[in-house]
Design an enzyme around this catalytic site. Structure first.
Site, PDB file in Angstrom:
ATOM      1  CB  ILE A 159      -0.947  -0.022   1.230  1.00 55.69           C
ATOM      2  CG1 ILE A 159      -2.153   0.868   1.004  1.00 55.69           C
ATOM      3  CG2 ILE A 159      -0.230   0.340   2.512  1.00 55.69           C
ATOM      4  CD1 ILE A 159      -3.263   0.655   2.019  1.00 55.69           C
ATOM      5  CG  ASN A 163      11.683  -5.732   6.920  1.00 52.48           C
ATOM      6  OD1 ASN A 163      12.870  -5.788   6.595  1.00 52.48           O
ATOM      7  ND2 ASN A 163      10.843  -4.861   6.390  1.00 52.48           N
ATOM      8  CB  VAL A 184       2.315  -6.558   8.997  1.00 48.99           C
ATOM      9  CG1 VAL A 184       1.144  -7.525   8.868  1.00 48.99           C
ATOM     10  CG2 VAL A 184       1.857  -5.126   8.708  1.00 48.99           C
ATOM     11  CG  HIS A 219       5.170  -9.207   5.163  1.00 44.38           C
ATOM     12  ND1 HIS A 219       4.853  -9.274   6.498  1.00 44.38           N
ATOM     13  CD2 HIS A 219       5.895  -8.075   4.997  1.00 44.38           C
ATOM     14  CE1 HIS A 219       5.361  -8.228   7.120  1.00 44.38           C
ATOM     15  NE2 HIS A 219       6.014  -7.484   6.236  1.00 44.38           N
TER      16      HIS A 219
HETATM   17  P1  AMP Z   1       7.037  -4.838   7.527  1.00 42.81           P
HETATM   18  O1  AMP Z   1       7.568  -3.538   8.080  1.00 42.81           O
HETATM   19  O2  AMP Z   1       8.118  -5.686   6.925  1.00 42.81           O
HETATM   20  O3  AMP Z   1       6.206  -5.579   8.522  1.00 42.81           O
HETATM   21  O4  AMP Z   1       6.135  -4.442   6.292  1.00 42.81           O
HETATM   22  C1  AMP Z   1       4.754  -4.257   6.365  1.00 42.81           C
HETATM   23  C2  AMP Z   1       4.340  -3.704   5.030  1.00 42.81           C
HETATM   24  O5  AMP Z   1       2.932  -3.839   4.907  1.00 42.81           O
HETATM   25  C3  AMP Z   1       4.680  -2.227   4.810  1.00 42.81           C
HETATM   26  O6  AMP Z   1       5.536  -2.100   3.667  1.00 42.81           O
HETATM   27  C4  AMP Z   1       3.306  -1.582   4.597  1.00 42.81           C
HETATM   28  O7  AMP Z   1       3.329  -0.531   3.641  1.00 42.81           O
HETATM   29  C5  AMP Z   1       2.478  -2.757   4.132  1.00 42.81           C
HETATM   30  N1  AMP Z   1       1.044  -2.651   4.349  1.00 42.81           N
HETATM   31  C6  AMP Z   1       0.419  -2.281   5.484  1.00 42.81           C
HETATM   32  N2  AMP Z   1      -0.920  -2.338   5.330  1.00 42.81           N
HETATM   33  C7  AMP Z   1      -1.137  -2.770   4.062  1.00 42.81           C
HETATM   34  C8  AMP Z   1      -2.315  -3.031   3.296  1.00 42.81           C
HETATM   35  N3  AMP Z   1      -3.551  -2.867   3.792  1.00 42.81           N
HETATM   36  N4  AMP Z   1      -2.163  -3.458   2.011  1.00 42.81           N
HETATM   37  C9  AMP Z   1      -0.931  -3.620   1.489  1.00 42.81           C
HETATM   38  N5  AMP Z   1       0.216  -3.389   2.166  1.00 42.81           N
HETATM   39  C10 AMP Z   1       0.121  -2.967   3.433  1.00 42.81           C
END
Ligand code: AMP
Length: 130
Positions: A43, A99, A108, A112
């Site tokens: 996003i 990460n 998150v 991922h």
């Molecule tokens: P991390 O810091 O590795 O946990 O990355 C989490 C990622 O999730 C970040 O790059 C955010 O921009 C992404 N993110 C958070 N919410 C959403 C969403 N609803 N749809 C797509 N990506 C998201």
């Protein structure tokens, strides 16, 4: 705590953001789906191509996933490679990263892979931390 890393405590699958994307409760721009994995655009993209690749099943991080289900780990990597091909990244290359935890900057807690590409990505880290 002031000055803390943007660390969020692990969540249960019931209130997990990415589980809710898998369930279709939160919209996402899906670029590839298999029976066990989902790939969707970040996003807040940090590169011309920034796709997140996840297992549909909830695992908090890549260490847990790899320990508990090596086969599913391989499926996540295979989906990432297929998206890299779809996005035209195989020629110039790309970066794939997980990460993990507080020092890794994970925000998150549903594992991922970040698939990044479409431009030179620069050094692996902003600076030398040694
Ligand atoms: P991390 O810091 O590795 O946990 O990355 C989490 C990622 O999730 C970040 O790059 C955010 O921009 C992404 N993110 C958070 N919410 C959403 C969403 N609803 N749809 C797509 N990506 C998201």
């Amino acid at each position: 705590m002031a000055g803390a890393l943007p660390y969020t405590a692990p969540v249960s699958p019931t209130d997990c953001l990415f589980c809710r994307i898998v369930a279709g409760e939160i919209p996402a721009t899906v670029v590839r789906e298999t029976g066990t994995t989902l790939a969707f655009r970040d996003i807040d993209p940090k590169a011309p191509v920034h796709v997140l690749v996840i297992p549909k099943e909830h695992y908090a991080d890549v260490a847990t996933l790899a320990q508990d289900d090596p086969g599913l780990t391989a499926e996540v990597l295979a989906t990432a490679a297929a998206v890299a091909e779809d996005e035209g990244l195989l020629g110039d290359g790309f970066r794939l990263m997980f990460n993990t935890g507080a020092y890794g900057g994970q925000e998150v807690f549903h594992v991922h892979a970040h698939l990044l590409g479409g431009a030179p990505l620069g050094p692996m880290l902003a600076g030398n931390l040694t």
